[in-house]
Design an enzyme around this catalytic site. Sequence first.
Site, PDB file in Angstrom:
ATOM      1  N   GLY A  16     -10.186  -9.501  -2.513  1.00  0.00           N
ATOM      2  CA  GLY A  16      -9.104 -10.037  -1.682  1.00  0.00           C
ATOM      3  C   GLY A  16      -8.663 -11.418  -2.117  1.00  0.00           C
ATOM      4  NE  ARG A  27      -4.381  -1.535   1.122  1.00  0.00           N
ATOM      5  CZ  ARG A  27      -5.413  -2.120   1.700  1.00  0.00           C
ATOM      6  NH1 ARG A  27      -5.420  -2.302   3.007  1.00  0.00           N
ATOM      7  NH2 ARG A  27      -6.448  -2.493   0.988  1.00  0.00           N
ATOM      8  CE  LYS A  39     -22.231 -18.442   2.951  1.00  0.00           C
ATOM      9  NZ  LYS A  39     -22.586 -17.961   4.292  1.00  0.00           N
ATOM     10  N   GLY A  96     -13.257  -3.664  -0.575  1.00  0.00           N
ATOM     11  CA  GLY A  96     -14.628  -3.153  -0.474  1.00  0.00           C
ATOM     12  C   GLY A  96     -14.962  -2.102  -1.518  1.00  0.00           C
TER      13      GLY A  96
HETATM   14  P1  ADP Z   1     -13.128 -12.225  -3.184  1.00  0.00           P
HETATM   15  O1  ADP Z   1     -12.437 -12.049  -1.840  1.00  0.00           O
HETATM   16  O2  ADP Z   1     -12.133 -12.225  -4.307  1.00  0.00           O
HETATM   17  O3  ADP Z   1     -14.236 -11.233  -3.399  1.00  0.00           O
HETATM   18  P2  ADP Z   1     -14.867 -14.289  -2.168  1.00  0.00           P
HETATM   19  O4  ADP Z   1     -14.489 -13.919  -0.778  1.00  0.00           O
HETATM   20  O5  ADP Z   1     -16.239 -13.982  -2.625  1.00  0.00           O
HETATM   21  O6  ADP Z   1     -13.805 -13.685  -3.208  1.00  0.00           O
HETATM   22  O7  ADP Z   1     -14.747 -15.858  -2.356  1.00  0.00           O
HETATM   23  C1  ADP Z   1     -13.559 -16.578  -2.166  1.00  0.00           C
HETATM   24  C2  ADP Z   1     -13.810 -17.910  -1.490  1.00  0.00           C
HETATM   25  O8  ADP Z   1     -14.747 -18.695  -2.191  1.00  0.00           O
HETATM   26  C3  ADP Z   1     -12.541 -18.706  -1.399  1.00  0.00           C
HETATM   27  O9  ADP Z   1     -12.190 -18.877  -0.039  1.00  0.00           O
HETATM   28  C4  ADP Z   1     -12.908 -20.035  -2.057  1.00  0.00           C
HETATM   29  O10 ADP Z   1     -12.361 -21.154  -1.386  1.00  0.00           O
HETATM   30  C5  ADP Z   1     -14.407 -20.060  -1.963  1.00  0.00           C
HETATM   31  N1  ADP Z   1     -14.996 -20.961  -2.962  1.00  0.00           N
HETATM   32  C6  ADP Z   1     -14.881 -20.886  -4.289  1.00  0.00           C
HETATM   33  N2  ADP Z   1     -15.523 -21.916  -4.878  1.00  0.00           N
HETATM   34  C7  ADP Z   1     -16.068 -22.675  -3.896  1.00  0.00           C
HETATM   35  C8  ADP Z   1     -16.846 -23.873  -3.876  1.00  0.00           C
HETATM   36  N3  ADP Z   1     -17.209 -24.499  -4.992  1.00  0.00           N
HETATM   37  N4  ADP Z   1     -17.225 -24.340  -2.665  1.00  0.00           N
HETATM   38  C9  ADP Z   1     -16.856 -23.694  -1.529  1.00  0.00           C
HETATM   39  N5  ADP Z   1     -16.135 -22.567  -1.506  1.00  0.00           N
HETATM   40  C10 ADP Z   1     -15.735 -22.058  -2.662  1.00  0.00           C
END
Ligand code: ADP
Length: 401
Positions: A357, A38, A199, A380
């Site tokens: 992230g 950063r 999710k 965010g």
């Molecule tokens: P970002 O931080 O890039 O916005 P998210 O926090 O939304 O991404 O999602 C990342 C998480 O989603 C990771 O920890 C990954 O393990 C999980 N993930 C991805 N695919 C699956 C799956 N099929 N089942 C369970 N968890 C999953």
Amino acid sequence: MASFKTLDDLGDIAGKVALVRVDLNMPMDGGAVTDTTRVEAAKPTIMELAKAGAKVLLLAHFGRPKGQRNSTMSVSMTLDAVEQVLGREVMFIPEVHGPVVEQSVGILRNGDIGLLENTRFWAGEEANDPQFAADIAANGDFYVNDAFSAAHRAHASTEGLARILPSFAGRAMEKELVALASALDNPQQPVAAVVGGAKVSSKLAVLENLVARVQHLIIGGGMANTFLAARGIDVGKSLCEHDLTGTANAIMDKADQAGCTLHLPYDVVVSKEFAANPASLRVCNVHEVAADEMILDVGPQAVEALGDVFKTCKTLVWNGPMGAFETEPFDEATVALAKTAAALSIGESLISVAGGGDTVAALNHAGVASDFTYISTAGGAFLEWMEGKDLPGVTALKAAN
Ligand code: ADP
Ligand code: MG
């Protein structure tokens, strides 16, 4: 894109005091900063202002002290890292406004750098109190915002100051805004968006914004399971938000109406247990997932087809991994697609912008982060931008003109 002023619009600033909002909220271990990304991002702006002879006062938050002084969250803990990255001595000033800041400005020579205390030690910061902003502004001649990652918050140091002082985007902010505009506001078409991660519920607004704006919406990760379930597919023990199948169907309808092709995996990597290289690992069609299996990655045939979609597109926006990439071999779809996107970006047939992230971690894991056109580390703020929201810190910079 409404425009904002940049450092190119500064006149002679020798001897002037620059109040520069940066992001110094860096991970720490045992009192030392463990990742200086950063401050490195803010370095070009800080050095450019210092070289032009301004007295540079850095403003930043650190942690969540909730409007009170808290020695465990003093910005001074980043001082060593800041000095090291800048290669310069930096004066720590344990206030953000008032006579101590005024006296320090008197001591600083032109081109010197000062680091002000954690803005969040004062309740006026998060309340965006105009008086608090005015008190900070009293010791500065102009304001530079170089912290895109804090731009989704309307705080005194991210928004309020831009209402008071002549205001400019720093180099990192400028780069981020230009990259993001080229990816969604005014992109070369066709545009593909990849949305993955755990999710649907955490990215509903992202999905709803994107279906109206992109030609291809590629859904992977855990959230794809909810869409598959909405189509009547049995996803076994997979992570799935069954209560959101109605929402998933509404998004699919909206995509249809908008002429957006929504891509779901048709083959998947499944396993009975969530562990590295499990004995029960297999690849199957989405219709063949057993009741005791869970989907942990997108399958190889879908990966191939999605790579072909990338090849037909001019722009790619990516948030969220395709699978549970932290555990092998469920990183394969993410890594393969990241490599395809990277190769197309190097070949300049694709503008690729990614953020989030876990997404940044996944692209680093794939070894291709530096090949993307732009990687946002903003978290965010990046997600809110993907939701199509106006970011108060950016709006204020634009309005300042
Ligand atoms: P970002 O931080 O890039 O916005 P998210 O926090 O939304 O991404 O999602 C990342 C998480 O989603 C990771 O920890 C990954 O393990 C999980 N993930 C991805 N695919 C699956 C799956 N099929 N089942 C369970 N968890 C999953
Ligand atoms: Mg995450």
